[in-house]
Design an enzyme around this catalytic site. Structure first.
Site, PDB file in Angstrom:
ATOM      1  N   LEU A  44       0.841  -1.192   0.000  1.00 53.61           N
ATOM      2  CA  LEU A  44       0.000   0.000   0.000  1.00 53.61           C
ATOM      3  C   LEU A  44       0.877   1.243   0.000  1.00 53.61           C
ATOM      4  O   LEU A  44       1.982   1.230   0.548  1.00 53.61           O
ATOM      5  CB  LEU A  44      -0.905   0.027   1.238  1.00 53.61           C
ATOM      6  CG  LEU A  44      -1.864  -1.145   1.450  1.00 53.61           C
ATOM      7  CD1 LEU A  44      -2.622  -0.959   2.762  1.00 53.61           C
ATOM      8  CD2 LEU A  44      -2.835  -1.286   0.288  1.00 53.61           C
ATOM      9  N   ASP A  45       0.375   2.316  -0.607  1.00 49.94           N
ATOM     10  CA  ASP A  45       1.061   3.601  -0.519  1.00 49.94           C
ATOM     11  C   ASP A  45       1.174   4.021   0.943  1.00 49.94           C
ATOM     12  O   ASP A  45       0.383   3.596   1.802  1.00 49.94           O
ATOM     13  CB  ASP A  45       0.287   4.682  -1.277  1.00 49.94           C
ATOM     14  CG  ASP A  45       0.282   4.468  -2.779  1.00 49.94           C
ATOM     15  OD1 ASP A  45       1.175   3.751  -3.270  1.00 49.94           O
ATOM     16  OD2 ASP A  45      -0.608   5.013  -3.455  1.00 49.94           O
ATOM     17  N   ARG A  46       2.109   4.900   1.231  1.00 52.56           N
ATOM     18  CA  ARG A  46       2.334   5.371   2.601  1.00 52.56           C
ATOM     19  C   ARG A  46       1.061   5.922   3.237  1.00 52.56           C
ATOM     20  O   ARG A  46       0.749   5.639   4.387  1.00 52.56           O
ATOM     21  CB  ARG A  46       3.426   6.448   2.618  1.00 52.56           C
ATOM     22  CG  ARG A  46       3.814   6.923   4.007  1.00 52.56           C
ATOM     23  CD  ARG A  46       4.870   8.011   3.943  1.00 52.56           C
ATOM     24  NE  ARG A  46       4.288   9.286   3.572  1.00 52.56           N
ATOM     25  CZ  ARG A  46       3.868  10.205   4.443  1.00 52.56           C
ATOM     26  NH1 ARG A  46       3.983   9.983   5.745  1.00 52.56           N
ATOM     27  NH2 ARG A  46       3.364  11.349   4.030  1.00 52.56           N
TER      28      ARG A  46
END
Length: 234
Positions: A44-46
């Site tokens: 997942l993105d940050r």
């Protein structure tokens, strides 16, 4: 496991901020010493919160890795978007490429729809629409996103393409310059006024392989609290 927003999955530099990878290696130290492993199956993105699938041994890592490779893991996300979609459900079939490959781009990682890009398909379903009286642009909606492919920033780009960018999205929201400003100055009152949230409102809500392996996660407290604050439903 449920990843909180603003936590990186893997380290980006040696002296960078704390990551999920480092945290898991500490939590699973006993298993690692006794021959286990830590394999993060989906990423997942940050700023994205929600479900991350972790394999703690080699057979599980192989099984889940193959399932991911053959698109057998079904994913569902929840996104809070600006505006009320005119549709209850729709499918976006629009290929994606890194924007800088085809035209000037101030943001290296920004993706764009382009005919020469990789296949990208996302199904969207409106969960509910609401009005937030304290916001200058008061109409918002919670949308289920079911990606059929797994391209970088796919859900964010496709929603922006439809005209309903994700709340808090610094790159695909009202102005990409907000992202550059954030990199330079950090979170400011102006960014709060334009974006409403310090992170994009995207949450990994479900991962499913079969009836035995079906994980779900509700919207986290930060997003639910923002929705409930001054909101009326529709």
């Amino acid at each position: 496991m449920d990843k909180p927003a603003l936590l990186l999955i893997h380290p980006s530099k040696p002296d960078g901020p704390r990551t999920l990878w480092a945290t898991l290696r500490e939590l699973l130290a006993f298993e690692l010493v006794n021959g286990g492993q830590v394999s993060i199956v989906n990423r997942l993105d940050r700023e994205t919160s929600g479900l991350v699938l972790i394999a703690k041994n080699t057979p599980a890592a192989r099984r889940f890795g193959l399932a991911m490779q053959h698109h057998l893991i079904k994913k569902e996300y929840l996104a809070v978007v600006n505006g009320w979609p005119k549709w209850d459900s729709t499918i976006v079939d629009a290929p994606l490429a890194r924007q800088g490959m085809h035209r000037a781009s101030a943001i290296w990682l920004k993706q764009a729809i382009h005919e020469e890009g990789a296949l990208a398909v996302t199904e969207f379903r409106v969960k509910h629409r609401f009005v937030r009286r304290t916001a200058p642009r008061g109409k918002f909606a919670v949308v289920r996103a079911l990606p059929r492919t797994g391209r970088t920033h796919q859900i964010r780009v496709h929603l922006a393409h439809l005209g309903y960018p994700i709340v808090g999205d610094k790159i695909y929201g009202p102005d990409e310059q907000l992202y550059l400003r954030f990199i330079e100055t950090g979170w400011t009152n102006e960014l709060q006024r334009r974006l409403f949230l310090p992170r994009h409102a995207l949450h990994s809500a479900r991962l499913r392989i079969d009836d035995e392996h079906d994980w779900r996660s509700e919207l986290p407290a930060d997003l639910q609290s923002w929705i409930n604050s001054g909101a009326t439903g529709s």
